[in-house]
Motif scaffolding. Structure first.
Motif, PDB file in Angstrom:
ATOM      1  N   VAL A  99      43.753 -41.697  62.348  1.00 16.28           N
ATOM      2  CA  VAL A  99      44.666 -40.560  62.304  1.00 16.28           C
ATOM      3  C   VAL A  99      44.517 -39.745  63.586  1.00 16.28           C
ATOM      4  CG1 VAL A  99      45.224 -38.397  61.122  1.00 16.28           C
ATOM      5  CG2 VAL A  99      44.650 -40.434  59.788  1.00 16.28           C
ATOM      6  N   ASP A 100      45.556 -39.697  64.377  1.00  7.73           N
ATOM      7  CA  ASP A 100      45.515 -38.924  65.615  1.00  7.73           C
ATOM      8  C   ASP A 100      45.699 -37.437  65.355  1.00  7.73           C
ATOM      9  OD1 ASP A 100      45.187 -41.162  67.261  1.00  7.73           O
ATOM     10  OD2 ASP A 100      47.350 -41.527  67.306  1.00  7.73           O
ATOM     11  N   LEU A 119      40.458 -24.608  66.263  1.00  6.67           N
ATOM     12  CA  LEU A 119      39.992 -23.964  67.488  1.00  6.67           C
ATOM     13  C   LEU A 119      39.380 -24.962  68.457  1.00  6.67           C
ATOM     14  CD1 LEU A 119      38.345 -20.699  66.080  1.00  6.67           C
ATOM     15  CD2 LEU A 119      40.567 -20.911  67.203  1.00  6.67           C
ATOM     16  N   ALA A 120      38.590 -25.897  67.912  1.00  4.94           N
ATOM     17  CA  ALA A 120      37.858 -26.830  68.770  1.00  4.94           C
ATOM     18  C   ALA A 120      38.702 -28.023  69.207  1.00  4.94           C
ATOM     19  CB  ALA A 120      36.604 -27.323  68.049  1.00  4.94           C
ATOM     20  N   HIS A 121      39.612 -28.452  68.334  1.00  5.03           N
ATOM     21  CA  HIS A 121      40.410 -29.654  68.599  1.00  5.03           C
ATOM     22  C   HIS A 121      41.858 -29.425  68.158  1.00  5.03           C
ATOM     23  CE1 HIS A 121      36.783 -31.999  69.473  1.00  5.03           C
ATOM     24  NE2 HIS A 121      36.231 -31.421  68.409  1.00  5.03           N
ATOM     25  N   PRO A 122      42.552 -28.498  68.777  1.00  2.25           N
ATOM     26  CA  PRO A 122      43.921 -28.206  68.340  1.00  2.25           C
ATOM     27  C   PRO A 122      44.854 -29.405  68.442  1.00  2.25           C
ATOM     28  CG  PRO A 122      43.471 -27.200  70.476  1.00  2.25           C
ATOM     29  CD  PRO A 122      42.157 -27.682  69.939  1.00  2.25           C
ATOM     30  N   GLU A 123      44.517 -30.351  69.317  1.00  2.00           N
ATOM     31  CA  GLU A 123      45.359 -31.533  69.477  1.00  2.00           C
ATOM     32  C   GLU A 123      45.319 -32.450  68.253  1.00  2.00           C
ATOM     33  OE1 GLU A 123      41.266 -32.844  70.504  1.00  2.00           O
ATOM     34  OE2 GLU A 123      42.473 -31.038  70.901  1.00  2.00           O
ATOM     35  N   ARG A 124      44.387 -32.205  67.317  1.00  2.00           N
ATOM     36  CA  ARG A 124      44.267 -33.052  66.130  1.00  2.00           C
ATOM     37  C   ARG A 124      44.994 -32.484  64.927  1.00  2.00           C
ATOM     38  NH1 ARG A 124      40.257 -36.982  67.006  1.00  2.00           N
ATOM     39  NH2 ARG A 124      41.470 -38.088  65.401  1.00  2.00           N
ATOM     40  N   VAL A 125      45.575 -31.287  65.038  1.00  2.00           N
ATOM     41  CA  VAL A 125      46.154 -30.614  63.866  1.00  2.00           C
ATOM     42  C   VAL A 125      47.592 -30.187  64.146  1.00  2.00           C
ATOM     43  CG1 VAL A 125      45.856 -28.803  62.146  1.00  2.00           C
ATOM     44  CG2 VAL A 125      43.842 -29.749  63.319  1.00  2.00           C
ATOM     45  N   HIS A 126      48.529 -30.639  63.293  1.00  2.00           N
ATOM     46  CA  HIS A 126      49.914 -30.175  63.374  1.00  2.00           C
ATOM     47  C   HIS A 126      50.018 -28.717  62.928  1.00  2.00           C
ATOM     48  CE1 HIS A 126      51.839 -34.030  64.181  1.00  2.00           C
ATOM     49  NE2 HIS A 126      51.174 -34.594  63.193  1.00  2.00           N
ATOM     50  N   SER A 127      49.487 -28.436  61.727  1.00  2.00           N
ATOM     51  CA  SER A 127      49.584 -27.098  61.142  1.00  2.00           C
ATOM     52  C   SER A 127      48.564 -26.982  60.023  1.00  2.00           C
ATOM     53  CB  SER A 127      50.997 -26.830  60.611  1.00  2.00           C
ATOM     54  OG  SER A 127      51.386 -27.835  59.690  1.00  2.00           O
ATOM     55  N   LEU A 128      48.272 -25.738  59.639  1.00  9.26           N
ATOM     56  CA  LEU A 128      47.235 -25.464  58.652  1.00  9.26           C
ATOM     57  C   LEU A 128      47.727 -24.457  57.628  1.00  9.26           C
ATOM     58  CD1 LEU A 128      44.280 -25.249  57.537  1.00  9.26           C
ATOM     59  CD2 LEU A 128      43.857 -23.553  59.355  1.00  9.26           C
ATOM     60  N   VAL A 129      47.506 -24.766  56.347  1.00  6.80           N
ATOM     61  CA  VAL A 129      47.624 -23.779  55.277  1.00  6.80           C
ATOM     62  C   VAL A 129      46.210 -23.471  54.808  1.00  6.80           C
ATOM     63  CG1 VAL A 129      48.447 -23.288  52.951  1.00  6.80           C
ATOM     64  CG2 VAL A 129      49.928 -24.519  54.568  1.00  6.80           C
ATOM     65  N   SER A 130      45.770 -22.249  55.064  1.00  7.26           N
ATOM     66  CA  SER A 130      44.410 -21.812  54.785  1.00  7.26           C
ATOM     67  C   SER A 130      44.417 -20.890  53.568  1.00  7.26           C
ATOM     68  CB  SER A 130      43.852 -21.082  56.014  1.00  7.26           C
ATOM     69  OG  SER A 130      42.629 -20.455  55.714  1.00  7.26           O
ATOM     70  N   LEU A 131      43.586 -21.192  52.581  1.00  7.68           N
ATOM     71  CA  LEU A 131      43.586 -20.470  51.314  1.00  7.68           C
ATOM     72  C   LEU A 131      42.280 -19.701  51.107  1.00  7.68           C
ATOM     73  CD1 LEU A 131      44.948 -23.382  49.059  1.00  7.68           C
ATOM     74  CD2 LEU A 131      46.284 -21.518  50.076  1.00  7.68           C
ATOM     75  N   SER A 132      42.407 -18.419  50.808  1.00  5.90           N
ATOM     76  CA  SER A 132      41.321 -17.594  50.273  1.00  5.90           C
ATOM     77  C   SER A 132      40.202 -17.283  51.249  1.00  5.90           C
ATOM     78  CB  SER A 132      40.732 -18.246  49.016  1.00  5.90           C
ATOM     79  OG  SER A 132      41.730 -18.434  48.031  1.00  5.90           O
ATOM     80  N   ILE A 133      40.492 -17.295  52.546  1.00  2.00           N
ATOM     81  CA  ILE A 133      39.506 -16.817  53.510  1.00  2.00           C
ATOM     82  C   ILE A 133      40.198 -15.858  54.485  1.00  2.00           C
ATOM     83  CG2 ILE A 133      38.124 -18.914  53.389  1.00  2.00           C
ATOM     84  CD1 ILE A 133      39.256 -19.476  56.305  1.00  2.00           C
TER      85      ILE A 133
END
Length: 298
Positions: A99-100, A119-133
């Motif tokens: 998975v790229d 933060l460390a590898h933004p090139e590995r993530v399209h988007s993020l849904v972050s819950l409860s933090i």
């Protein structure tokens, strides 16, 4: 690194495999095809918390639900729970699966791992849904005091032996307290599912691994946050920060002030939920995540 098919109990349409990385064997539940979507659970749960929504998420996604090291059916090494190592686990997992780049839906401590990956590898993530933090761009002030009230057990669990005593043996009083105290309506939790989490914590070595996690990751990360340790970084990945409207720990002071540090971060409060939003409002979480991931560029 090796990938092995497993014989773990599976919900309909969900397959199970094990991935061997240096120092740890990780278990994942996998379903569907399409854009990868990594699911990360929090404490004291495991990847099975997402079972109810995996079939819907698998419509158009290759869903990868991970038991992070020490939890669920993943191995429980004595070391390796520092935040950097947890992020390395995610990178190693993605590499092993070919998975790229992935979308991520993550809860609680899993969301901390996810945001650090962004933060460390933004090139590995399209988007993020972050819950409860909260977001990571904090600097301590007196408005944070309610957070200490709700996180009183963090330093307790970091004491050697206390996680085994309070989470993994006897009546498991602290584990039960977590499930009963951090929900808006305790009746929303599936008693069988809660008992499954508790049974997992009773496995030899599992609660000790949890204690190592609090010593090596939770407390050091908390201290770094309070010192403004992430104010020199920038979040470039599109992120939806969602918290339960009844989550007492998520005060406005923890959710504001991110603008100078994030390119595209949105805040949402989920009605009828406190901390365990996946259990309390699974339909709302599912609809919110699907809408966010469907946006152009996400």
């Amino acid at each position: 690194m090796d990938i092995n098919t497993g014989s773990a109990p599976a919900a309909s349409g969900i397959g199970h495999i094990y991935i061997d990385l240096p120092g740890v064997r990780l278990h994942i539940a996998e379903a569907g095809a399409g854009t990868p979507l990594l699911l990360l659970h929090g404490v004291p749960q495991d990847a099975s918390v997402f079972n109810g929504m995996i079939p819907a998420l698998a419509e158009g996604h290759r869903v990868i639900a991970l038991d992070t090291r020490g939890f669920g059916q993943s191995s429980m090494p004595a070391t390796g729970y520092a935040l950097d190592t947890q992020v390395a686990d995610l990178v190693g997992l993605l590499d092993a699966l070919g998975v790229d780049k992935t979308r991520i839906l993550a809860h609680d401590l899993g969301a901390v791992y996810a945001m650090m990956l962004c933060l460390a590898h933004p090139e590995r993530v399209h988007s993020l849904v972050s819950l409860s933090i909260p977001h990571l761009f904090l600097r301590f002030n007196l408005a944070f005091l309610p957070l200490f009230k709700n996180a009183w057990f963090d330093p307790v669990l970091a004491i050697p032996g206390m996680a085994r005593l309070l989470m993994g043996s006897g009546r498991q009083v602290l584990a039960r307290y977590m499930f009963n105290h951090f929900v808006h309506d305790p009746g929303c939790l599936d008693p069988e599912q809660v008992e499954a989490y508790l049974a997992r914590l009773r496995e030899p070595g599992r609660a000790a691994a949890l204690g190592a996690l609090y010593r090596q990751c939770v407390m050091p990360t908390f201290i770094k946050l309070m010192r403004g340790g992430y104010l020199d970084q920038r979040l470039t990945v599109p992120t939806l920060l969602a918290v339960g409207e009844h989550d007492e720990a998520m005060s406005a002071s923890l959710l504001e002030g991110y603008e100078p540090y994030a390119d595209a971060l949105e805040l949402v409060r989920i009605p009828g939920a406190a901390h365990f939003v996946v259990d309390e409002q699974p339909g709302a979480v599912l609809a919110m995540a699907r809408e966010f991931f469907a946006r152009p560029g996400h």
